[in-house]
Design a protein around this motif. Structure first.
Motif, PDB file in Angstrom:
ATOM      1  N   ARG A 235       0.842  -1.199   0.000  1.00 45.16           N
ATOM      2  CA  ARG A 235       0.000   0.000   0.000  1.00 45.16           C
ATOM      3  C   ARG A 235       0.881   1.256   0.000  1.00 45.16           C
ATOM      4  O   ARG A 235       1.591   1.519   0.981  1.00 45.16           O
ATOM      5  CB  ARG A 235      -0.916  -0.007   1.202  1.00 45.16           C
ATOM      6  CG  ARG A 235      -2.033  -1.046   1.111  1.00 45.16           C
ATOM      7  CD  ARG A 235      -2.926  -0.999   2.331  1.00 45.16           C
ATOM      8  NE  ARG A 235      -3.385   0.358   2.643  1.00 45.16           N
ATOM      9  CZ  ARG A 235      -4.151   0.669   3.692  1.00 45.16           C
ATOM     10  NH1 ARG A 235      -4.548  -0.307   4.517  1.00 45.16           N
ATOM     11  NH2 ARG A 235      -4.517   1.924   3.915  1.00 45.16           N
ATOM     12  N   ARG A 269       0.595   1.292  -8.838  1.00 43.06           N
ATOM     13  CA  ARG A 269       1.298   1.284  -7.551  1.00 43.06           C
ATOM     14  C   ARG A 269       2.816   1.230  -7.731  1.00 43.06           C
ATOM     15  O   ARG A 269       3.558   1.784  -6.905  1.00 43.06           O
ATOM     16  CB  ARG A 269       0.820   0.107  -6.705  1.00 43.06           C
ATOM     17  CG  ARG A 269      -0.564   0.324  -6.125  1.00 43.06           C
ATOM     18  CD  ARG A 269      -0.863  -0.660  -5.020  1.00 43.06           C
ATOM     19  NE  ARG A 269      -2.178  -0.441  -4.437  1.00 43.06           N
ATOM     20  CZ  ARG A 269      -2.658  -1.115  -3.396  1.00 43.06           C
ATOM     21  NH1 ARG A 269      -1.928  -2.076  -2.831  1.00 43.06           N
ATOM     22  NH2 ARG A 269      -3.861  -0.857  -2.930  1.00 43.06           N
ATOM     23  N   GLN A 272       3.864   4.661  -8.038  1.00 39.13           N
ATOM     24  CA  GLN A 272       3.719   5.345  -6.749  1.00 39.13           C
ATOM     25  C   GLN A 272       4.821   4.948  -5.769  1.00 39.13           C
ATOM     26  O   GLN A 272       5.329   5.790  -5.031  1.00 39.13           O
ATOM     27  CB  GLN A 272       2.346   5.032  -6.158  1.00 39.13           C
ATOM     28  CG  GLN A 272       1.185   5.644  -6.920  1.00 39.13           C
ATOM     29  CD  GLN A 272      -0.162   5.207  -6.365  1.00 39.13           C
ATOM     30  OE1 GLN A 272      -0.289   4.123  -5.792  1.00 39.13           O
ATOM     31  NE2 GLN A 272      -1.174   6.041  -6.533  1.00 39.13           N
TER      32      GLN A 272
END
Length: 480
Positions: A235, A269, A272
């Motif tokens: 995450r 992701r 990111q």
């Protein structure tokens, strides 16, 4: 010829036969064993090597194989050596030590240990011998041995053609100058952590993550800090929080078929994660261990391919897709960090032996290499599907919601309150070895799990047998 019998089974049979021979007595010839057990000479040779490694037999070139003589005991009245002083020497720390120096290898050994004879290995991480390219490896070694200068000292960075091959595999605008050849993936991880993180500092890791990485980090005096993973990988929001809270300068991740969850970090992701690390002035160690264990589907690019600023340090290896003994891998990076990585490896181990590098180059350049990868993809997919089918029939509550399209294992969530160690112990009693989930967590585990591998199984029949044994163990342990 019985191609189905493995060298492990033959070693077990020969071990039982040893009592028929006196210490020092000659065993039947290899040819006689080939005829008796209807196996290949290679299987006989590997089985005898196992017994020799256990100290049960002695092989004398030109004379044969003999039952080993019993070792003589200590001289009567001799005082046993006192090594108790080492307990102090290994634990004493001066005020400059940043972290305890104890090394916990239990999580690594749990996946390296060979189960006892007759136990189905759902715990290991390597390919079954029937999936390893033994003939191609033997041919590659033979060709490498005939190469001019094969026994010369190689460049510290590795031989250039092999570095160029790893660079092409990683993709992007990478070349041989970005590659450092290592003695496998584990050695690469050790080098990377020693190069990038100071003792006593934090290193961010996925949660759960590979136990071998946790062991390396703790042995280096680092503090692994977990960052939770969901169905799409780590995450990024929590990664940013972890960088801010710890001041860490390294994040370790496995974006492709993560160990143990099997998740794939989404393209969004990935971008990111790199941006978050770059903003924190940190490195990302990308462990691409499973790229050659795909089940045949499309694969995204490596993270290092699109990282022009040098945030990503890429780790790759040939070991998982070939043999545990082909310890050849690479570190790939941009910028001055590559010189740091090179310096750490040179000081630690000089270089990877040239014959091994030349053999790896011969292997990946042979026509048999792409055929082998296609075979591995198909066989792993067949084994995964067989495991899922067996679980649906015997232990439906354990079937994961999402199945990995690569790698060689499943991550099974147990019911709340289940004792995963008690289950693993019961499973061994029933003849199947599984890996408890706790060693995969850097901190407290949020739920009980077991990791069940299908890579080191003989095929669907053995998998079905293993799941039946696991179901019996679950019933005994009061799980599922």
């Amino acid at each position: 010829m019985n191609n189905g019998i493995s060298y492990r089974k033959l070693a077990e049979d020969l071990r039982s036969d040893l009592e028929r021979y006196s210490p020092g007595e000659r065993l039947p010839s290899s040819r006689a064993l080939v005829e008796r057990f209807a196996v290949s000479p290679v299987t006989v040779s590997r089985a005898l090597s196992v017994l020799a490694a256990e100290g049960l037999v002695v092989t004398r070139p030109g004379a044969g194989t003999f039952r080993a003589r019993r070792p003589s005991g200590p001289a009567t009245g001799a005082r046993p050596a006192d090594t108790s002083w080492q307990q102090i020497a290994l634990s004493a720390q001066d005020h400059g030590d940043a972290a305890p120096r104890a090394v916990d290898d239990s999580g690594v050994l749990a996946t390296l240990a060979s189960p006892p004879p007759g136990v189905i290995p759902f715990n290991t991480g390597y390919l079954h011998p029937s999936l390893q390219p033994e003939r191609a490896l033997a041919a590659a070694l033979a060709r490498a041995a005939r190469r001019p200068g094969v026994w010369d000292r190689p460049p510290a960075e590795g031989v250039t053609p092999l570095r160029a091959w790893f660079a092409r595999e990683a993709g992007g605008a990478l070349g041989p100058s970005n590659v450092l050849i290592t003695a496998g993936g584990q050695a690469a991880l050790t080098t990377a952590l020693h190069a990038l993180a100071a003792p006593g500092s934090a290193v961010l890791v996925e949660s759960p993550t590979y136990p071998g990485l946790l062991a390396v980090a703790r042995a280096a005096g680092l503090r692994p800090v977990p960052v939770p993973v969901d169905a799409d990988g780590v995450r990024p929001d929590l990664l940013a929080d972890a960088f801010a809270a710890t001041g860490a300068r390294v994040f370790f991740c496995q974006p492709l078929f993560q160990n143990p969850t099997g998740t794939v970090l989404t393209a969004e992701r990935r971008a990111q994660v790199v941006a978050t690390a770059r903003a924190a002035g940190a490195f990302v160690i990308e462990d691409d261990f499973a790229r050659r264990l795909s089940h045949g589907g499309p694969l995204g690019p490596t993270m290092v391919a699109d990282d022009a600023e040098g945030t990503v340090v890429h780790v790759t290896s040939l070991t998982k897709a070939t043999s545990p003994s082909l310890r050849v891998g690479a570190l790939i990076a941009r910028g001055p960090v590559l010189m740091r990585l090179r310096a750490i490896q040179v000081v630690d181990s000089f270089f990877v032996p040239r014959p091994l590098q030349e053999a790896a180059l011969e292997l990946v350049g042979a026509p048999a290499w792409p055929r082998h990868l296609r075979t591995v993809a198909a066989e792993l997919r067949t084994r995964r599907d067989a495991l899922v089918a067996a679980l649906r029939g015997a232990l439906p509550r354990l079937v994961p919601d999402r199945l990995p399209d690569g790698g060689g294992h499943l991550w099974l969530r147990l019911p709340d309150g289940a004792d995963e160690y008690a289950l693993a112990t019961a499973a061994l009693r029933h003849g199947v070895a599984v890996a408890p989930g706790r060693p995969y967590y850097a901190a407290e585990a949020p739920a009980p799990h077991i990791r069940v591998s299908y890579a080191d199984t003989a095929g669907p029949e053995e998998i079905a047998d293993g799941v039946a044994r696991l179901a019996a163990a679950c019933a005994e342990a009061g799980v599922c």
